[in-house]
Design an enzyme around this catalytic site. Structure first.
Site, short mmCIF file in Angstrom:
data_model
loop_
_atom_site.label_atom_id
_atom_site.label_comp_id
_atom_site.label_asym_id
_atom_site.label_seq_id
_atom_site.Cartn_x
_atom_site.Cartn_y
_atom_site.Cartn_z
N GLN A 35 3.44 106.56 6.92
CA GLN A 35 2.08 106.20 7.32
C GLN A 35 1.02 106.76 6.37
OE1 GLN A 35 1.00 104.18 9.76
NE2 GLN A 35 3.03 103.74 10.59
N CYS B 155 8.76 100.37 17.82
CA CYS B 155 10.16 100.62 18.16
C CYS B 155 10.36 100.87 19.65
CB CYS B 155 10.66 101.84 17.39
SG CYS B 155 9.91 101.94 15.78
N SER C 280 7.37 103.43 2.59
CA SER C 280 7.75 102.06 2.91
C SER C 280 6.62 101.10 2.54
CB SER C 280 8.06 101.95 4.40
OG SER C 280 8.33 100.61 4.75
N HIS D 6 5.83 97.96 3.39
CA HIS D 6 5.14 97.05 4.32
C HIS D 6 4.08 97.74 5.16
CE1 HIS D 6 7.07 97.68 8.40
NE2 HIS D 6 7.96 98.32 7.65
N GLY E 298 11.57 102.63 4.93
CA GLY E 298 11.36 103.99 5.40
C GLY E 298 12.54 104.52 6.19
N SER E 299 13.13 103.68 7.02
CA SER E 299 14.24 104.15 7.87
C SER E 299 15.40 104.62 7.01
CB SER E 299 14.71 103.03 8.80
OG SER E 299 13.67 102.60 9.64
N ASN F 12 2.75 108.03 13.37
CA ASN F 12 2.54 106.58 13.44
C ASN F 12 1.90 106.13 14.73
OD1 ASN F 12 5.31 107.58 13.96
ND2 ASN F 12 5.57 105.57 14.88
N THR G 214 22.51 95.70 -5.85
CA THR G 214 21.59 95.11 -6.82
C THR G 214 20.15 95.33 -6.37
OG1 THR G 214 23.25 93.47 -7.35
CG2 THR G 214 20.98 92.96 -8.01
C1 LIG Z 1 7.38 102.18 9.97
C2 LIG Z 1 7.83 103.59 9.91
C3 LIG Z 1 9.14 103.92 9.53
C4 LIG Z 1 10.18 102.88 9.25
O1 LIG Z 1 9.95 102.21 8.04
P1 LIG Z 1 10.72 100.83 7.75
O2 LIG Z 1 10.38 100.50 6.35
O3 LIG Z 1 10.17 99.84 8.74
O4 LIG Z 1 12.18 101.10 7.96
C5 LIG Z 1 9.48 105.25 9.45
N1 LIG Z 1 8.60 106.22 9.73
C6 LIG Z 1 7.33 105.95 10.09
C7 LIG Z 1 6.38 107.07 10.35
C8 LIG Z 1 6.90 104.63 10.20
O5 LIG Z 1 5.66 104.38 10.57
#
Ligand SMILES: *Cc1c(COP(=O)(O)O)cnc(C)c1O
Length: 394
Positions: free
Chosen positions: A178, A323, A198, A200, A69-70, A150, A236
């Protein structure tokens, strides 16, 4: 252990793990290689991309796989800023309660000469579409508003904001990390130009995500190198992770309805239980929130102490976002919705998954009540509040 920090990360499902395994030691070819073994990997990649696209109602070629996500947030924002600057447009609109992947990228752009308007968030944790309409200027090159927060879980009126941006011809990005896998997301119906996700956060692997970019919206790479992802993200492809992400997303949407119903029942039970603790307050609208999000503030409590004592009782919780943990500053999200500093310090975020049980919820309510009671018992601030030397805020 009772795991209630699913907004920080989730446990991978067995389906997602099994979907990854062949790509480590059986189908380990490079999708860019021309021989058949590489092309088999490429077919798997294409299949995963198509499956993910279907869940978002977009086309496969509108997806760029990223490290999460970042990275997706960084690419969307940096790219829109760069294309805006070429036309002399250097104004960006966002909100005060975005994830740091957005806020820190915007802060960097401010230093590079961009002007950023951060919209205030109402006490209910919602942005009004009108706020966006009023903030748009002729030199606005991007609106970026998160789909669901989040920390406090509030779901924003993304479709209405998207429509306003489309009418005014301003690119619209949403950090939907989210939301994807937890809510029905339709990039076409909601007029979304760019969207970050993202894996995870929906029971897939860490270190993989995607950026949706609507066809025709200009986008530049953050990472230069090979021609992967149509030249928009070199490196890759992490095929095992991409296969795990596609499997996790398939599963999340197959079970969306039943999981949502279960989560809302657990969430509302948890909210009712915690609301019975005196001088406590729910953060964010009670209805327009993620099915698994519970966020509270307790007066006269230090969030950090609360977390440590809950950990002793086997409850994994958070004070806000992963964070900000470790820093003593109160959450920027809670400050953004107008919680005073001393109240924002006493925050607790519990985020459920479909794997949690009613018994875990009941144990957690009892554990939080006990710990809050204990901490207030040894707090000089609480004594002053009870003696009337200080005034209760909530
Ligand atoms: C967790 C999160 C991110 C970051 O995602 P990553 O895959 O951990 O880099 C960005 N935005 C929100 C709203 C998140 O909850």
């Amino acid at each position: 252990m009772i795991y209630l920090d699913n907004a920080a990360t989730t446990r991978m499902t067995q389906t997602a793990i099994q979907a990854m395994l062949p790509y480590f030691d059986q189908q380990y070819g490079n999708p860019s290689s021309l021989y058949a073994f590489g092309q088999q990997a490429n077919e798997a990649l294409t299949d995963a991309r198509e499956r993910i696209a279907r869940h978002l109602n977009c086309q496969a070629r509108e997806l760029i796989f990223t490290s999460g996500g970042s990275e997706a947030d960084n690419q969307a924002i940096r790219s829109a800023a760069a294309f805006g600057a070429r036309k002399g447009k250097r104004h960006i609109i966002s909100t005060a309660f975005e994830h740091h992947a957005v806020l820190h990228t915007l802060a960097r752009l401010e230093k590079e000469g961009f002007e950023v308007t951060l919209l205030d968030v109402h006490e209910d944790g919602l942005i009004q579409p009108q706020q966006v309409a009023q903030a748009i200027r002729p030199d606005t090159c991007l609106v970026t508003v998160m789909y669901a927060n989040n920390e406090i879980g509030t779901i924003q009126p993304i479709g209405e904001i998207g429509k306003i941006c489309r009418e005014k011809g301003v690119p619209f990005h949403t950090d939907a990390v989210q939301a994807v896998g937890h809510l029905n997301v339709d990039v076409q119906a909601d007029c979304i130009d760019m969207l970050s996700l993202s894996a995870h956060k929906f029971h897939g692997p860490k270190g993989i995500g995607a950026l949706y970019v609507r066809r025709g919206v200009p986008i530049a790479p953050l990472i230069e190198g090979g021609a992967q992802e149509r030249g928009l993200r070199a490196g890759t492809e992490n095929l095992p992770a991409i296969m795990g992400m596609a499997a996790a997303l398939d599963e999340a949407y197959q079970n969306l309805q039943s999981n949502t119903q279960k989560l809302i029942t657990l969430r509302d039970r948890l909210i009712d239980g915690l609301a019975r603790i005196p001088h406590s307050i729910l953060n964010g609208d009670a209805q327009k929130r993620l099915p698994g999000n519970v966020s509270f503030c307790f007066e006269g409590i230090e969030g950090e102490a609360l977390l440590l004592l809950l950990d002793d009782k086997g409850v994994c919780a958070s004070s806000g976002s992963a964070c900000t943990s470790g820093s003593l500053d109160p959450s920027h999200v809670l400050l953004a919705i107008g919680r005073p500093h001393e109240i924002a310090h006493g925050s607790l975020r519990l985020t459920l998954s479909h794997e949690n049980t009613q018994q875990e919820v009941d144990q957690t309510i009892a554990a939080v009540a006990e710990v809050v009671d204990y901490l207030r018992g040894i707090s000089p601030v609480w004594r002053d509040l009870e003696l009337g030397k200080l005034k209760f805020v909530i």
